[in-house]
Write an enzyme that holds these catalytic residues in place. Structure first.
Site, mmCIF file in Angstrom:
data_model
loop_
_atom_site.group_PDB
_atom_site.id
_atom_site.type_symbol
_atom_site.label_atom_id
_atom_site.label_comp_id
_atom_site.label_asym_id
_atom_site.label_seq_id
_atom_site.Cartn_x
_atom_site.Cartn_y
_atom_site.Cartn_z
ATOM 1 N N GLY A 1 0.846 -1.119 -0.025
ATOM 2 C CA GLY A 1 -0.032 -0.114 0.082
ATOM 3 C C GLY A 1 1.124 1.081 -0.072
ATOM 4 N N SER B 1 5.447 -5.364 -1.589
ATOM 5 C CA SER B 1 5.626 -3.996 -2.050
ATOM 6 C C SER B 1 6.018 -3.051 -0.770
ATOM 7 C CB SER B 1 4.116 -3.559 -2.520
ATOM 8 O OG SER B 1 4.235 -2.245 -3.046
ATOM 9 N N ALA B 2 5.159 -2.239 -0.165
ATOM 10 C CA ALA B 2 5.460 -1.559 0.930
ATOM 11 C C ALA B 2 6.123 -2.417 2.015
ATOM 12 C CB ALA B 2 4.390 -0.590 1.513
ATOM 13 N N HIS C 1 8.291 -3.098 -7.636
ATOM 14 C CA HIS C 1 7.608 -2.739 -9.113
ATOM 15 C C HIS C 1 8.653 -2.100 -9.872
ATOM 16 C CE1 HIS C 1 4.049 -3.093 -6.734
ATOM 17 N NE2 HIS C 1 4.327 -2.508 -5.876
ATOM 18 N N GLU D 1 8.157 -6.717 -11.169
ATOM 19 C CA GLU D 1 7.127 -7.594 -10.605
ATOM 20 C C GLU D 1 7.001 -9.214 -10.739
ATOM 21 O OE1 GLU D 1 3.529 -5.584 -11.880
ATOM 22 O OE2 GLU D 1 3.693 -4.165 -10.340
#
Length: 236
Positions: A88, A120-121, A157, A192
């Protein structure tokens, strides 16, 4: 130390967490329950986030215990079988983690072998800082300092080029700015569909694409899946 650091939750055209769930299941094979940190959510509630992750984790028979429902978050970290940190907004995530004083306890538990999964985060905050996130600030944390479970930075990403017709900086140019300002620090451009699996002092890349590694004064390197990445585990 055991970490599974995933670039992204969802591949294009696929369901949420579908592509990494097999790797997550294998990694968490000894856990019946995970402590889930949903603080990267901004436009939806923590409850919604936890429920979304639980639906996927139902497939691997693991219970998701959301940290935001705990009366004592630090104690929850210290007692957890494993920790999962969702993606997020990285700034929102680290701000809440800092406010609850979770970074020190997480670092301590991870060094003692607590399994850690982030995407991700959630991968960003395993690094020394969040300075190679792609996110806009949104909120202001106390600092950019993160857990520091690994000694290098991740750019999840990671993209190789800008869209056609866009004249702005490429991701590579932004990372080159970072390493020029922070010589000696490695940055892993994690494309990714890929993830880093850390076991002790060893690390390997898993997924269908190579990873691009940056360090000031060196030409960027393409590292193929399956390669030994132990050199990245050396502290800068």
């Amino acid at each position: 130390m055991r970490l599974l650091l995933i670039s992204n939750s969802t591949n294009a055209g696929e369901e949420y967490l579908k592509y990494p769930i097999g790797d997550i299941a294998e990694f968490l094979s000894c856990a019946n329950e995970v402590l889930f940190i949903p603080y990267a959510a901004v436009t939806f509630s923590y409850d919604e986030y936890a429920a979304k992750v639980q639906r996927r984790f139902d497939e691997i028979d693991i219970r998701v215990r959301p940290i935001h429902r705990e009366a004592d978050p630090v104690r929850a970290v210290m007692e957890a079988e494993a920790v999962v940190v969702g993606g997020g907004n990285t700034f929102a995530l680290i701000k809440k983690m800092q406010e609850q004083r979770l970074l020190g306890p997480l670092h301590e538990r991870i060094m003692d072998g607590l399994p850690y999964v982030g995407w991700s985060a959630g991968s960003n905050v395993a690094c020394p800082t969040i300075r190679t996130t792609n996110d806009m600030p949104i909120v202001e944390p106390e600092s950019f300092r993160a857990i520091g479970a690994v000694g290098f930075q991740i750019n999840p990403h990671y993209l190789d080029a800008n869209p056609v017709g866009h004249a702005g900086e490429t991701r590579e140019q932004r990372i080159e700015e970072f390493i020029a300002a922070n010589p000696g620090v490695y940055v892993a451009g994690l494309r990714e569909g890929c993830m880093l699996h850390v076991e002790g002092n060893g690390m390997t890349l898993k997924g269908p694409r190579p990873m691009r590694v940056f360090r000031f004064g060196e030409a960027p390197r393409e590292i193929e899946p399956g390669a030994d990445l132990s050199f990245l585990m050396e502290k800068a």
